[in-house]
Design an enzyme around this catalytic site. Sequence first.
Site, PDB file in Angstrom:
ATOM      1  N   GLY A   1       0.036   8.616   7.390  1.00  0.00           N
ATOM      2  CA  GLY A   1       1.165   8.082   8.149  1.00  0.00           C
ATOM      3  C   GLY A   1       1.556   8.936   9.345  1.00  0.00           C
ATOM      4  O   GLY A   1       1.661   8.435  10.468  1.00  0.00           O
TER       5      GLY A   1
ATOM      6  N   ASN B   1      -2.221   1.637   2.645  1.00  0.00           N
ATOM      7  CA  ASN B   1      -2.041   2.486   3.837  1.00  0.00           C
ATOM      8  C   ASN B   1      -1.739   1.645   5.086  1.00  0.00           C
ATOM      9  O   ASN B   1      -1.150   2.135   6.056  1.00  0.00           O
ATOM     10  CB  ASN B   1      -3.312   3.280   4.156  1.00  0.00           C
ATOM     11  CG  ASN B   1      -3.708   4.274   3.087  1.00  0.00           C
ATOM     12  OD1 ASN B   1      -4.887   4.569   2.916  1.00  0.00           O
ATOM     13  ND2 ASN B   1      -2.751   4.801   2.350  1.00  0.00           N
ATOM     14  N   LEU B   2      -2.196   0.402   5.093  1.00  0.00           N
ATOM     15  CA  LEU B   2      -2.202  -0.370   6.338  1.00  0.00           C
ATOM     16  C   LEU B   2      -0.810  -0.751   6.818  1.00  0.00           C
ATOM     17  O   LEU B   2      -0.635  -1.100   7.983  1.00  0.00           O
ATOM     18  CB  LEU B   2      -3.064  -1.637   6.174  1.00  0.00           C
ATOM     19  CG  LEU B   2      -4.512  -1.404   5.721  1.00  0.00           C
ATOM     20  CD1 LEU B   2      -5.285  -2.705   5.727  1.00  0.00           C
ATOM     21  CD2 LEU B   2      -5.218  -0.376   6.599  1.00  0.00           C
ATOM     22  N   GLN B   3       0.184  -0.666   5.945  1.00  0.00           N
ATOM     23  CA  GLN B   3       1.571  -0.977   6.317  1.00  0.00           C
ATOM     24  C   GLN B   3       2.103   0.006   7.363  1.00  0.00           C
ATOM     25  O   GLN B   3       3.018  -0.281   8.096  1.00  0.00           O
ATOM     26  CB  GLN B   3       2.413  -0.959   5.024  1.00  0.00           C
ATOM     27  CG  GLN B   3       3.910  -0.834   5.188  1.00  0.00           C
ATOM     28  CD  GLN B   3       4.413   0.547   4.801  1.00  0.00           C
ATOM     29  OE1 GLN B   3       3.641   1.502   4.683  1.00  0.00           O
ATOM     30  NE2 GLN B   3       5.717   0.650   4.612  1.00  0.00           N
ATOM     31  N   ARG B   4       1.522   1.209   7.430  1.00  0.00           N
ATOM     32  CA  ARG B   4       2.057   2.228   8.352  1.00  0.00           C
ATOM     33  C   ARG B   4       0.979   3.007   9.092  1.00  0.00           C
ATOM     34  O   ARG B   4       1.258   3.644  10.108  1.00  0.00           O
ATOM     35  CB  ARG B   4       2.977   3.206   7.601  1.00  0.00           C
ATOM     36  CG  ARG B   4       2.254   3.998   6.529  1.00  0.00           C
ATOM     37  CD  ARG B   4       3.193   4.599   5.517  1.00  0.00           C
ATOM     38  NE  ARG B   4       2.430   5.317   4.493  1.00  0.00           N
ATOM     39  CZ  ARG B   4       1.798   4.721   3.486  1.00  0.00           C
ATOM     40  NH1 ARG B   4       1.838   3.418   3.350  1.00  0.00           N
ATOM     41  NH2 ARG B   4       1.115   5.423   2.615  1.00  0.00           N
TER      42      ARG B   4
ATOM     43  N   LYS C   1     -11.150   8.422   6.122  1.00  0.00           N
ATOM     44  CA  LYS C   1     -10.191   8.319   7.233  1.00  0.00           C
ATOM     45  C   LYS C   1     -10.589   9.149   8.443  1.00  0.00           C
ATOM     46  O   LYS C   1     -10.522   8.678   9.587  1.00  0.00           O
ATOM     47  CB  LYS C   1      -8.800   8.765   6.771  1.00  0.00           C
ATOM     48  CG  LYS C   1      -8.086   7.770   5.913  1.00  0.00           C
ATOM     49  CD  LYS C   1      -6.698   8.280   5.567  1.00  0.00           C
ATOM     50  CE  LYS C   1      -6.025   7.330   4.598  1.00  0.00           C
ATOM     51  NZ  LYS C   1      -4.729   7.851   4.132  1.00  0.00           N
TER      52      LYS C   1
ATOM     53  N   ASN D   1       2.782  16.091   0.584  1.00  0.00           N
ATOM     54  CA  ASN D   1       3.156  16.669  -0.720  1.00  0.00           C
ATOM     55  C   ASN D   1       3.558  18.131  -0.564  1.00  0.00           C
ATOM     56  O   ASN D   1       3.147  18.807   0.384  1.00  0.00           O
ATOM     57  CB  ASN D   1       2.008  16.529  -1.715  1.00  0.00           C
ATOM     58  CG  ASN D   1       0.785  17.293  -1.274  1.00  0.00           C
ATOM     59  OD1 ASN D   1       0.685  18.486  -1.512  1.00  0.00           O
ATOM     60  ND2 ASN D   1      -0.145  16.638  -0.585  1.00  0.00           N
TER      61      ASN D   1
ATOM     62  N   CYS E   1       6.136   9.478  -1.278  1.00  0.00           N
ATOM     63  CA  CYS E   1       6.257   8.127  -0.741  1.00  0.00           C
ATOM     64  C   CYS E   1       5.648   7.089  -1.674  1.00  0.00           C
ATOM     65  O   CYS E   1       6.078   5.938  -1.694  1.00  0.00           O
ATOM     66  CB  CYS E   1       5.599   8.038   0.632  1.00  0.00           C
ATOM     67  SG  CYS E   1       6.497   8.985   1.865  1.00  0.00           S
TER      68      CYS E   1
ATOM     69  N   CYS F   1       8.342   3.536 -15.837  1.00  0.00           N
ATOM     70  CA  CYS F   1       8.466   3.469 -14.380  1.00  0.00           C
ATOM     71  C   CYS F   1       7.058   3.335 -13.800  1.00  0.00           C
ATOM     72  O   CYS F   1       6.109   3.042 -14.536  1.00  0.00           O
ATOM     73  CB  CYS F   1       9.208   4.682 -13.817  1.00  0.00           C
ATOM     74  SG  CYS F   1       8.299   6.213 -13.940  1.00  0.00           S
TER      75      CYS F   1
END
Lengths: 380, 143
Positions: free
Chosen positions: A38, A67-70, A83, A128, A190, A337
């Site tokens: 990101g 990953n493609l959202q950002r 990448k 991280n 995230c 969760c």
Amino acid sequence: MKEEFIQRYSRQLILPGFGTEAQKKLSASSVLVIGAGGLGVPVIQYLTAAGVGRLVVADDDVVELHNLQRQVLYGRDDIGSNKVELAARRLQAINPHVRVEAWPERITSQNALSLLKDFDLVMDCTDNLVSRYLINDACFLNDVPMVYGSLFQYEGQLSVFHLPLPDGSRSPNYRDLFPLPPPPGQMTDCSEGGVLGTLPGIIGTLMASEAVKILARIGEQMHSRLFLFDALRFKSRALRFAPHPKNPLRGNPPPLRQLIDYEAFCGISESFVPAEEEMEARELRDRMQSGSKITLLDVREPGEYELTSIGGINIPASQLKEKLSLLKGQEALILICRSGIRSARLLPDLKVHFPGREIYHLRGGLLAWKAEVDPGFPMY
Amino acid sequence: MEISISYEAQKMLARKMLDRHPGSCCGFIFGKDGLPRLITRIVEAENLQSGEEITPAGIVNANRYAEDEDIAFLGTFHAVNGHCAVPSTQHLLKALPGHSILLVSFRKGKITDIRSWRLQSGGSCSEEKIVVQDALDRIFKRT
């Protein structure tokens, strides 16, 4: 001066205070960008476009659908590809005059000092805490300034560390802000907490802007201050901070003079929940199938529960204290969760509130459920 | 910029932290505004839901309290289990210019960090040097 040089960089060459001298410094500089996700994507694009001399991008991740959202340098056809190799090809197309190198490897305590030397600047675009402490310490030990950025949900942070100051000292660093990592179980990244897709673009672009100023030696750098941006409220703040007496990189001699085991330091390797209070995904499946009386408590946010669930009551962690009365009863209580972090964190409080009751959390969360019980279970 | 905490205020803060332990607590700091700034009184925020909420109504009440008691309203304190002593944007958005934000970080019953920050007009914020804190360290120590 070659015409292409003038054409390509004309909009910054004509800036007051920039000019050819700044551009030459930029073109002679070398930058290591750690992380091609990101934050890394806007950083490497802008530094390449601005014309740094050598740009090395280090990351061992491959492109994944989420990953493609950002991470807007990559597309659907890139899923599964490395990448940094993809990025290097695309950066070279943006500006062939920059020497772009792809390092498809993870920075570790073993390789950091040798990898980080010989750079003018390091960009910490990781996601991280383990990497953040490692990069901070390695930059300090190598005397390399660094630009730090981080993201969480709607908020971003940025600062510049180890920058040489006029008095010969170096600007405060990450350990002056955060001498200790949060306790194991309180770290949320995230993938667990989510992130607004545009936020890496905003913070990453600001990081690239600081990098250009440092390398071209113009303007005032964001050192000794932590920039905070809240995208949800469109508010920003800058914290001016001082060297911290508990920073182990300070002192004469400083207590910390070499890289350490950062996973151990951050408590990543230690389990913070006793084994007898954890339930494996397969064991949960067996108990559900046997019809034994259990209450599933899903502590994710309602939006996550709506996406995918294995049933049970949904009370998000933030509302649990006010809704404890809904959980009265004697049957075993199993907290769920996404990854097992939030459920493990809530376990001790529930044990105190319901003494004597069987209470577990699902080890590894729904990710483990998908991996061990139901491969077709939709996950995010 | 420096800020000092009187022995009495340190005792008050330690007592509130012990009462809430292992939970977090927050509230308001009062005292004398000078060089250095001196905290003489600690008042916990009322009607806490989550144990770490400073509400606008709470700030209005703290202002009134300061006027009634003829004492300076210096800012807020947050004693937070496990978190760092660096303010979040939420802390900063709720603070008023000129106010100090005193952050006490503790873990496993011991104070791990204590820092103070002062918000300036324009949204910037600077760390304040804390002059005294020995009593707080001594009183709030549970293993």
